[in-house]
Each structure stands twice: as C-alpha cells, then as structure tokens.
Design a protein around this motif. Structure first.
Motif, PDB file in Angstrom:
ATOM      1  N   CYS A  15      22.041  84.546 -34.192  1.00 42.05           N
ATOM      2  CA  CYS A  15      21.309  85.113 -35.318  1.00 42.05           C
ATOM      3  C   CYS A  15      22.216  86.039 -36.134  1.00 42.05           C
ATOM      4  N   SER A  16      22.137  85.929 -37.449  1.00 46.32           N
ATOM      5  CA  SER A  16      22.963  86.787 -38.303  1.00 46.32           C
ATOM      6  C   SER A  16      22.451  88.221 -38.330  1.00 46.32           C
ATOM      7  N   ALA A  17      21.185  88.433 -37.883  1.00 48.37           N
ATOM      8  CA  ALA A  17      20.645  89.787 -37.891  1.00 48.37           C
ATOM      9  C   ALA A  17      20.624  90.394 -36.490  1.00 48.37           C
ATOM     10  N   CYS A  18      19.990  89.712 -35.525  1.00 50.85           N
ATOM     11  CA  CYS A  18      19.810  90.322 -34.201  1.00 50.85           C
ATOM     12  C   CYS A  18      20.793  89.797 -33.158  1.00 50.85           C
ATOM     13  N   ALA A  19      21.629  88.830 -33.524  1.00 54.79           N
ATOM     14  CA  ALA A  19      22.695  88.309 -32.647  1.00 54.79           C
ATOM     15  C   ALA A  19      22.182  87.485 -31.477  1.00 54.79           C
ATOM     16  N   ARG A  20      20.877  87.212 -31.437  1.00 57.86           N
ATOM     17  CA  ARG A  20      20.350  86.367 -30.366  1.00 57.86           C
ATOM     18  C   ARG A  20      21.015  84.977 -30.441  1.00 57.86           C
ATOM     19  N   PRO A  21      21.491  84.453 -29.292  1.00 56.71           N
ATOM     20  CA  PRO A  21      22.102  83.121 -29.319  1.00 56.71           C
ATOM     21  C   PRO A  21      21.098  82.065 -29.775  1.00 56.71           C
ATOM     22  N   ALA A  22      21.567  81.108 -30.529  1.00 60.07           N
ATOM     23  CA  ALA A  22      20.703  80.044 -31.047  1.00 60.07           C
ATOM     24  C   ALA A  22      21.220  78.705 -30.528  1.00 60.07           C
ATOM     25  N   PRO A  23      20.333  77.711 -30.431  1.00 59.99           N
ATOM     26  CA  PRO A  23      20.784  76.406 -29.939  1.00 59.99           C
ATOM     27  C   PRO A  23      21.774  75.742 -30.890  1.00 59.99           C
ATOM     28  N   VAL A  24      22.711  74.997 -30.317  1.00 56.59           N
ATOM     29  CA  VAL A  24      23.601  74.167 -31.128  1.00 56.59           C
ATOM     30  C   VAL A  24      22.763  73.027 -31.692  1.00 56.59           C
ATOM     31  N   PRO A  25      22.793  72.819 -33.016  1.00 54.19           N
ATOM     32  CA  PRO A  25      21.971  71.739 -33.585  1.00 54.19           C
ATOM     33  C   PRO A  25      22.315  70.392 -32.964  1.00 54.19           C
ATOM     34  N   SER A  26      21.302  69.547 -32.811  1.00 58.40           N
ATOM     35  CA  SER A  26      21.598  68.203 -32.304  1.00 58.40           C
ATOM     36  C   SER A  26      22.157  67.379 -33.458  1.00 58.40           C
ATOM     37  N   ASP A  27      22.990  66.417 -33.115  1.00 53.45           N
ATOM     38  CA  ASP A  27      23.687  65.666 -34.147  1.00 53.45           C
ATOM     39  C   ASP A  27      22.902  64.452 -34.579  1.00 53.45           C
ATOM     40  N   PRO A  28      22.832  64.228 -35.894  1.00 52.06           N
ATOM     41  CA  PRO A  28      22.264  62.966 -36.354  1.00 52.06           C
ATOM     42  C   PRO A  28      23.172  61.828 -35.891  1.00 52.06           C
ATOM     43  N   PRO A  29      22.612  60.636 -35.674  1.00 52.75           N
ATOM     44  CA  PRO A  29      23.448  59.528 -35.219  1.00 52.75           C
ATOM     45  C   PRO A  29      24.558  59.218 -36.219  1.00 52.75           C
ATOM     46  N   VAL A  30      25.749  58.949 -35.690  1.00 55.43           N
ATOM     47  CA  VAL A  30      26.869  58.578 -36.557  1.00 55.43           C
ATOM     48  C   VAL A  30      26.860  57.064 -36.693  1.00 55.43           C
ATOM     49  N   PRO A  31      26.717  56.540 -37.905  1.00 59.09           N
ATOM     50  CA  PRO A  31      26.532  55.106 -38.076  1.00 59.09           C
ATOM     51  C   PRO A  31      27.697  54.237 -37.612  1.00 59.09           C
ATOM     52  N   HIS A  32      28.915  54.613 -37.988  1.00 57.99           N
ATOM     53  CA  HIS A  32      30.000  53.626 -37.860  1.00 57.99           C
ATOM     54  C   HIS A  32      31.001  53.896 -36.754  1.00 57.99           C
ATOM     55  N   ASP A  33      31.458  55.136 -36.619  1.00 53.88           N
ATOM     56  CA  ASP A  33      32.669  55.296 -35.815  1.00 53.88           C
ATOM     57  C   ASP A  33      32.426  56.069 -34.530  1.00 53.88           C
ATOM     58  N   GLY A  34      33.267  55.802 -33.568  1.00 55.33           N
ATOM     59  CA  GLY A  34      33.248  56.539 -32.312  1.00 55.33           C
ATOM     60  C   GLY A  34      34.242  57.673 -32.377  1.00 55.33           C
ATOM     61  N   PRO A  35      34.750  58.084 -31.222  1.00 53.21           N
ATOM     62  CA  PRO A  35      35.730  59.174 -31.214  1.00 53.21           C
ATOM     63  C   PRO A  35      36.988  58.810 -31.995  1.00 53.21           C
ATOM     64  N   VAL A  36      37.595  59.813 -32.558  1.00 57.28           N
ATOM     65  CA  VAL A  36      38.821  59.606 -33.318  1.00 57.28           C
ATOM     66  C   VAL A  36      39.991  59.493 -32.346  1.00 57.28           C
ATOM     67  N   PRO A  37      40.825  58.481 -32.482  1.00 57.85           N
ATOM     68  CA  PRO A  37      41.952  58.358 -31.557  1.00 57.85           C
ATOM     69  C   PRO A  37      42.904  59.529 -31.731  1.00 57.85           C
ATOM     70  N   HIS A  38      43.555  59.893 -30.635  1.00 55.89           N
ATOM     71  CA  HIS A  38      44.390  61.086 -30.694  1.00 55.89           C
ATOM     72  C   HIS A  38      45.715  60.844 -31.370  1.00 55.89           C
TER      73      HIS A  38
END
Ligand code: APR
Length: 273
Positions: free
Chosen positions: A128-151
């Motif tokens: 939280c920007s005011a009280c600093a309470r931890p907030a959940p990491v947003p869940s990700d919308p599905p990625v249509p095309h690609d998987g992990p990026v090669p290293h």
C-alpha cells in the motif's frame, strides 16, 4: 581477456567471503532491459528515471503502475542466464558468499541464489502506498503466443496488447492505491538490506561487480567500501564504468559468458553450472 581471466580466477579461488554485487546488466542476456539502455514497446518514449519516482506515482499512478506491471510480466517470462547460474555456483562453492543486487527481478533466486540482499526492492512485493500493508502480486493474464524467453538472445519481448497504463489495485486495508515494492529515486534504501550490504562489503575478501553502471547512489558505494578496506575488486561489464579506477581486474564482456568462464578458471575441475 586471457590474463585477466586467469588473474580473476586466482582471486576467486583464494577467496573465502566474496561479495557479488549485481546490476541490470546481469539480467540483460535474459532479455530484461537495463535502465540506461533502450526500453521496449510503448515505454520507449518514457525515461525510466522519470517514471521511477514518488512524484510520478502521485501525478499518474496508472502510468507508473502500468510500467511496473509490464516489466513484471516481462521478468515472469524471462529465464535466468548462465551468469545467474555461475553466481549460484560461486555461492555453492563458497558458502559465505553474499550476493547483493540492485535488480528488482527474481532471476537470482530462480538461478539458484535463494536470498540475495535486495537494495532496491522487488517487482514481486507490492504494498500500500499509504499504510504499507503488503498487497497480492496481480495474477497474469494469459500470454497468447510465446513461452519463456531463451537466455541466449537479447531479443526484447514484443509488447503485449494490454501493455499500457493500468489503474493500481486498492489496498485491502485502507483503500489507498497499491504501489510497486521498489525503491524509487529520492527514497531511502531499506535499512536492513543496506546494513547487510555494507557489513558484507566491509568484511569481504573479494568484491565481484557485475553489470552495473555504478551511477546510482548509495548502492554504488558498496564496491568502494570493499576497495577502501583492501579487498580486490573484479568487474564484469562490456563498457567502462566509474569503477574502472578501483578495479584490480577488469573483464570487458557480457556476464553470461564471462562469469561461467570465471568459475571454470577458478575451479577447473568443477562443474561450472
Ligand atoms: N553483461 C554485463 N553487463 C552488461 C551487460 C551484460 N550482458 N549488458 C549491459 N551491461 C551493463 C551496461 O554496460 C551498464 O553498465 O550493465 C549496466 C547497466 O546499467 P544500468 O542500466 O544503469 O543499471 P544499474 O547499474 O543496475 O542501475 C542502478 O538505477 O534506475 C535505477 O534502481 C535502478 O537498480 C537500478 C539502478
């Protein structure tokens, strides 16, 4: 860099309590853009140094939250590179190794370093920007095309359809906007992390600095602390930095290639990872 590699290998093999100090260049070969290099997609027209401030968040929370969400999603799809794994191999070999990072990605953890000292927070710790309470990491919308990026390619991610300003969630406690759990320009570093970093740098017998422009203070002082107390400093960076002046060995090259070579030079019999 034959002689440099041999000398750096000797220094690493002789170390007992090294510090590995990392910046955005560490993750560049994973496809995560650095700060002072070009940005991706629509974010090209914004200067990171102007988005990463408390004033920017106050003025336009959706712009700043959207930028961090785009970066977080990019990091999610990235993989640790051989440099991250080499750092883990150093820590596995020398268990008192302290890894100090300025990065807000989680690639050290996923590369095998369970608990780096984080000087600039994390993309995965909104609060939280005011009280600093931890907030959940947003869940990700599905990625249509690609998987992990090669290293092995610096190929930037294609911008996603939903890339852009995004209204931050409201704090479950007080309703104020949630903010990224990172350190912005003008903000203090988390004091426990800064203390741990200074203590490790003060007691180290080798400081390995990797992929940082060493322009942002106070983080950039960590290698200076080690050097002042007499520890050798080994740098890995393709370009010159202000740390050139204090380096014992300067290795001009990309982390994903130089670090595995360094591990092999230090411990020729070991599996470089
Ligand atoms: N391997 C090693 N170094 C690399 C590579 C690579 N493959 N690619 C780029 N670099 C180097 C660049 O030459 C540059 O010196 O990484 C450095 C990246 O510098 P910055 O983008 O300035 O990143 P960093 O030093 O981590 O920035 C410090 O600034 O914006 C803030 O809070 C943010 O933590 C960040 C801080």
């Amino acid at each position: 860099t034959g002689p440099e590699l041999a000398e750096a290998g000797r220094l690493l093999a002789a170390a007992r309590r090294p510090v590995v100090f990392t910046g955005a260049g560490m993750s560049a070969e994973s496809g995560v853009p650095t700060f002072r290099d070009a940005q991706i997609g629509l974010w090209q027209r914004y200067d990171p140094q102007e988005l990463a401030t408390p004033a920017a968040f106050r003025a336009d929370p959706a712009l700043v939250w959207g930028w961090y969400e785009a970066r977080r999603r990019g990091v999610r799809r990235a993989l640790p590179n051989p440099g991250h794994r080499a750092v883990a191999a150093i820590q596995a070999r020398l268990t008192e190794t302290v890894v100090i990072t300025q990065n807000v990605d989680d690639l050290h953890e996923r590369g095998g370093v369970p608990a780096p000292v984080r000087l600039h927070g994390s993309l995965f710790a909104p609060r939280c920007s005011a009280c600093a309470r931890p907030a959940p990491v947003p869940s990700d919308p599905p990625v249509p095309h690609d998987g992990p990026v090669p290293h092995d390619g610096p190929e930037p991610h294609a911008p996603e359809p939903h890339d852009g300003p995004l209204t931050p969630p409201a704090c479950a406690g007080c309703g104020a906007p949630v903010r990224p759990g990172v350190v912005w320009f003008g903000e203090a570093l988390p004091s426990a992390a800064l203390d741990a970093a200074v203590e490790a740098a003060s007691g180290c017998d080798l400081l390995l600095t990797v992929g940082t422009s060493a322009l942002v203070h106070p983080a950039a002082e960590i290698p200076l602390v080690a050097a002042r107390l007499g520890a050798p400093v080994v740098q890995v960076n393709p370009v010159p930095t202000p740390l050139d002046a204090i380096c014992t060995v300067n290795m001009r090259g990309p982390a994903g290639e130089v670090l595995p070579a360094l591990v092999r030079a230090a411990w020729p019999d070991a599996d470089a990872g």
